[in-house]
Design a protein around this motif. Structure first.
Motif, mmCIF file in Angstrom:
data_model
loop_
_atom_site.group_PDB
_atom_site.id
_atom_site.type_symbol
_atom_site.label_atom_id
_atom_site.label_comp_id
_atom_site.label_asym_id
_atom_site.label_seq_id
_atom_site.Cartn_x
_atom_site.Cartn_y
_atom_site.Cartn_z
ATOM 1 N N UNK A 1 0.824 -1.212 0.000
ATOM 2 C CA UNK A 1 0.000 0.000 0.000
ATOM 3 C C UNK A 1 0.858 1.264 0.000
ATOM 4 N N UNK A 2 0.435 2.241 -0.788
ATOM 5 C CA UNK A 2 0.997 3.589 -0.718
ATOM 6 C C UNK A 2 -0.102 4.490 -0.179
ATOM 7 N N UNK A 3 0.183 5.198 0.899
ATOM 8 C CA UNK A 3 -0.810 6.118 1.451
ATOM 9 C C UNK A 3 -0.531 7.500 0.879
ATOM 10 N N UNK A 4 -1.453 7.954 0.025
ATOM 11 C CA UNK A 4 -1.306 9.271 -0.597
ATOM 12 C C UNK A 4 -2.051 10.307 0.241
ATOM 13 N N UNK A 5 -1.635 11.563 0.103
ATOM 14 C CA UNK A 5 -2.224 12.658 0.892
ATOM 15 C C UNK A 5 -2.205 12.295 2.380
#
Lengths: 281, 122
Positions: A214-218
């Protein structure tokens, strides 16, 4: 390696991540960017490729020879997709319903049906500086995108890092786009909606047996609910991308995050390192 | 002429079903003989193409007219090509709808009145 960038929920930052990752990695190795969101491709708006090659993509649909057809109704009876209706003396074809299974043209008792091309869209190829670029554009009004997605993916080469921008959602277009990749980056945002749809995407990937992270954006720096979820599901959090006004303004102007903030190159290099670490472990 | 009414049940007293492709039954009235029959519509649970399949069912039943609430573009195309007249605006139960038809109070439709998938549940 084939790497998909997906999300479940739309608007979480798939294109931000996939485009910036492609630009960053192209400094080191051969990279191809495949935009599989053929219903609304947007990678070209960020990468500004020079498109050199275009090909039309067709699917097969039945054509009825009215001379040979005796309106027996067998084709409509066996069509699992209700793409045919047989009236006395007239057989109607609904090309948009057809899945090209071939049942009708193989089993028509009068051999009155032949497959013909129905054009659904185009695949365009070119270069965006060091990145080899491919995308598909589905014709307006066409509902079935997987055959075009398949044509875009057929342009992948084994000696490149292939980065696939996946359409949002978890239905056929998203499944077709992630099929066969070595790893899938899931971009999410720290909101209840983001988490809800992340979970749907994770369930799909688990069924397809595709490893993911997972990449957590913002990111707000905390992201507790997402981290807790990932911990529970044993999915690695690969990177966090901070909420940044300049990057958002750049996106609106068609400038990739990594070109707005050169120092973010490190952030995407790290992301790739972590992906490689997970894939090789 | 056979007149089919999209219905939630099999009798004259059953309520009509405003959906065409995904209605449960058609109650079919034969104006020549006065007989009444019910035809189950198996398309309710189909994933796509319910309208086309349902229209095909009526073609196979040699129906001359169908009374509906709503009908979508694909179903309308088949019904139209088969020369089956489509009357819209039914309400209440099957009996009321047949009365309205006999009194010529239903609209003969020249176009579909809803888009594709309008009758999908959920």
């Amino acid at each position: 390696m084939k790497l998909a960038v997906a999300s479940g929920k739309g608007g979480t930052g798939k294109t931000t991540v996939s485009v910036s990752l492609a630009i960053t990695m192209a400094q080191r190795k051969r990279v191809a960017f495949l935009d599989c969101d053929v219903e609304e491709p947007n990678g070209h708006l960020m990468l500004n490729p020079v498109l050199q090659h275009k090909e039309m993509v067709a699917v097969l649909v039945p054509e009825i020879d009215e001379q040979k057809c005796d309106s027996c109704g067998y084709c409509a009876e066996i069509c699992a997709f209700h793409a045919l209706a047989v009236l006395p003396g007239n057989t109607l074809v609904f090309p948009e319903m057809c899945h090209a299974c071939g049942g009708c043209w193989n089993f028509c008792p009068k051999q009155a049906i032949t497959p013909v091309d129905n054009y659904i869209g185009v695949v365009e190829e070119g270069r965006a500086e060091k990145v080899r670029f491919v995308h598909g554009r589905l014709n307006v009004g066409v509902a079935m995108s997987p055959p075009l997605i398949r044509a875009v993916k057929a342009k992948a080469k084994n000696d490149e890092l292939t980065i696939i921008d996946v359409p949002p959602g978890t239905s056929c277009p998203a499944v077709k786009s992630v099929e066969g990749v070595d790893f899938c980056i899931l971009v999410t945002e720290p909101t209840p909606f983001g988490l809800h749809d992340l979970d749907l995407a994770v369930q799909v990937l688990h069924q397809l047996k595709i490893p993911c992270g997972v990449v957590i954006n913002r990111s707000d720096g905390l992201d507790l609910t997402v981290e807790e979820y990932c911990g529970r599901c044993k999915i690695p959090v690969l990177q966090k991308i901070p909420l940044d006004r300049e990057v958002a303004e750049g996106y609106a102007a068609g400038i990739p995050a990594v070109l707005v903030k050169k120092e973010w190159g490190e952030l995407f290099s790290e992301l790739m390192d972590k992906v490689e670490e997970v894939v090789s472990s | 002429m056979k007149i089919a009414v999209s219905a939630q049940g099999v009798s004259l007293k059953d309520p009509v079903d405003p959906r065409f492709g995904r209605c449960r039954h058609f109650v079919v009235y034969d104006s020549d003989t006065g007989s009444l029959t019910a035809v189950a519509n198996p398309s309710g649970e189909t994933s796509g193409g319910a309208g086309i399949q349902t229209a095909q069912l009526l073609v196979n039943q040699a129906v001359g007219a169908v009374l509906v609430g709503n009908v979508g573009p694909n179903a309308f195309k088949v019904l139209n090509a088969a020369g089956i007249k489509v009357y819209g605006g039914i309400k209440g139960n099957v009996e009321n709808s047949l009365e309205l038809f006999k009194e010529k109070k239903l609209n003969l439709m020249s176009d579909p009145n809803v888009s594709s998938h309008a009758g999908m549940r959920g």
